[in-house]
Design an enzyme around this catalytic site. Structure first.
Site, PDB file in Angstrom:
ATOM      1  N   CYS A 177      51.348  40.860  46.398  1.00 50.97           N
ATOM      2  CA  CYS A 177      51.751  41.666  45.242  1.00 50.97           C
ATOM      3  C   CYS A 177      53.065  42.390  45.538  1.00 50.97           C
ATOM      4  O   CYS A 177      54.111  41.755  45.582  1.00 50.97           O
ATOM      5  CB  CYS A 177      50.628  42.620  44.839  1.00 50.97           C
ATOM      6  SG  CYS A 177      50.798  43.272  43.159  1.00 50.97           S
ATOM      7  N   HIS A 213      45.474  39.478  44.657  1.00 56.22           N
ATOM      8  CA  HIS A 213      44.701  40.342  45.543  1.00 56.22           C
ATOM      9  C   HIS A 213      43.326  39.724  45.783  1.00 56.22           C
ATOM     10  O   HIS A 213      42.798  39.000  44.938  1.00 56.22           O
ATOM     11  CB  HIS A 213      44.491  41.720  44.908  1.00 56.22           C
ATOM     12  CG  HIS A 213      45.706  42.579  44.866  1.00 56.22           C
ATOM     13  ND1 HIS A 213      46.244  43.173  45.979  1.00 56.22           N
ATOM     14  CD2 HIS A 213      46.469  42.977  43.812  1.00 56.22           C
ATOM     15  CE1 HIS A 213      47.296  43.901  45.624  1.00 56.22           C
ATOM     16  NE2 HIS A 213      47.453  43.791  44.317  1.00 56.22           N
TER      17      HIS A 213
END
Length: 494
Positions: free
Chosen positions: A344, A449
């Site tokens: 991310c 994630h």
């Protein structure tokens, strides 16, 4: 006593875990209680009115998908319930020391984010109370987690997470303290003494957490404390480093890693606004793997992998990384063929540039390890995602063809750098729109994630499986049941 499910529309019994401070053990104790009551055949839900954390999960929401704090996500799983936004109606995600993004019932609220804290509380309380009431109507037991300490007398007038919730829920409360820090009996007595008299009656038991040594040496303090307060000490919980539950707000302690000889070292860069650190918990449980938090170049020495985790404010964390000299150390590691993974915000850092024309995060040059560019958008991507890796090379080749599932929480949108692409310098896109790899194969960036929570990923990369979350939750409940005085847990919901 084995409580039976409440019939009809009866409102749930509520058990609340309060603490003498942050880090006292509220989150794990609430998680253990969720699994304990669920094992009695009761319909259980967790609740925390307001959580301040950059560890968040994507869950069900009336808007389709929303965010709640990771602690309540895990508590819901422990309760055998579907995680949803009512379980943590207000989430504050710190972006700087004096500024947080406010997430109300799963959605970012710009108006609340700009509002002073004390003014915000009255505006959000009706939504918080409604969420609590709805959960109580749908469940037999609601396990509530407080925040910080209920005795913060400067905040009591605008409290929406401790005593106000306890009153609204008519909750029976446990007060937990970290005895390893020292001063535990003073913390318990001082907290109790600062509560309004009517609220003291809600405290049904004191819990001493993280105790080391001979419990008989505590005498006569628990008895004296009960004489002063009328509240018994109902549990002394021994120190337990390897319970398997992610730490909500703290970094990993080396004492909590799996035992055995170290065969692989993974360094996670611990910048100030790192987010979703809980997703690395499974790595702590891999035999022979050591997880290190890196805040200086020296911390990266000897690491097999370097991981750049998520960030709540990518540009400022990138500036911090450069100020520590970590940028050069990461580049040297990559140049020598060492494995680098960005997740991310970490993926965004690995590219050539961060471009922000909307004032979302900030402009910055990237580390230049992937020929990518990220543009920040006011709209936030929040969703659960399933995908399948394409063909990977080098250090990450074991992920080729592996089907994965996880979640996305990001403002940035990343793509190939146009000028570099025109010159033939392209990153290999190994998950469409989600992950890219350098041609050499040692640098990988991914928006997804939760990779290390996917059993298929752990098996591919390490040939090992971490304990399942269900086993972790049962272990927490077993531990609690061994150390709490008989009858106490049933009495809390009688």
């Amino acid at each position: 006593m084995n409580p039976q499910a409440n019939p009809g529309p009866q409102r749930a019994k509520c058990v609340m875990v309060l603490g003498t401070s942050s880090g006292a053990g509220k989150s794990w104790l609430a998680t253990a209680l969720c699994r304990h009551y669920a094992r009695q055949g009761l319909k259980v839900a967790p609740f925390k009115a307001q959580n301040m954390s950059n560890n968040a999960r994507v869950v069900a929401s009336p808007a389709g998908a929303g965010e709640i704090g990771s602690a309540q996500y895990f508590q819901a799983l422990a309760a055998r319930a579907e995680p949803e936004v009512r379980m943590n109606p207000l989430l504050l995600k710190p972006e700087a020391d004096t500024r947080s993004q406010v997430v109300l019932l799963g959605q970012v609220d710009a108006e609340l984010s700009a509002m002073p804290w004390r003014g915000r509380s009255e505006k959000v309380w009706p939504r918080i109370e409604q969420a609590l009431d709805e959960l109580r109507a749908d469940h037999d037991v609601v396990v509530i987690e407080g925040a910080g300490s209920p005795a913060e007398i400067n905040l009591m007038a605008s409290d929406i997470v401790n005593l106000r919730v306890a009153r609204a829920a008519d909750a029976s409360c446990l007060l937990v303290t970290d005895i390893d820090r020292g001063g535990a009996f003073a913390h318990l007595y001082g907290t109790w003494a600062l509560l309004p008299e009517a609220d003291r009656a809600r405290i049904k038991g004191f819990v001493l957490n993280k105790f080391r040594g001979d419990a008989s040496l505590l005498a006569p303090a628990p008895e004296q404390l009960e004489q002063l307060t009328g509240v018994p000490t109902v549990a002394t919980l021994p120190m337990w480093w390897q319970h398997g539950l992610p730490e909500e707000d703290g970094v990993f302690d080396d004492r909590s890693r799996s035992s055995g000889a170290v065969s692989r070292s993974v360094a996670v860069v611990a910048y100030p606004r790192l987010s979703n650190l809980d997703e690395f918990q499974p790595l702590k449980n891999i035999p022979g793997l050591r997880l290190v938090w890196a805040r200086s170049p020296a911390d990266l020495a000897g690491a097999d992998w370097i991981v750049l985790p998520g960030s709540k404010h990518t540009s400022s964390d990138l500036a911090w990384l450069r100020a520590q000299g970590l940028d050069r150390a990461i580049a040297d590691h990559a140049e020598q063929g060492g494995a680098v993974l960005g997740i991310c915000g970490g993926l965004q850092m690995l590219g050539e540039a961060l471009i922000d024309t909307h004032g979302v995060d900030g402009n910055a040059p990237g580390l230049g390890l992937l020929p990518l560019v990220t543009q920040f958008d006011p709209d936030k991507t929040v969703r659960r995602t399933q995908a399948c890796f394409g063909e990977l090379a080098g250090a990450w080749s074991a992920l080729s063809g592996v089907a994965v599932q996880g979640y996305e929480i990001h403002h940035g949108q990343t793509a190939q750098h146009p000028a570099m692409a025109a010159a033939g310098d392209l990153a290999r896109e190994v998950l469409p729109g989600l992950a890219w790899q350098n041609p050499r194969g040692n640098v990988l960036g991914c928006y997804l994630h939760g990779l290390f929570e996917d059993p298929a990923v752990l098996q591919a990369l390490f040939g090992a499986a971490a304990p399942t979350l269900d086993a972790v939750f049962d272990g927490l409940a077993d531990y609690l049941e061994r150390h709490v005085a008989p009858g106490v847990l049933d009495a809390l919901i009688a």
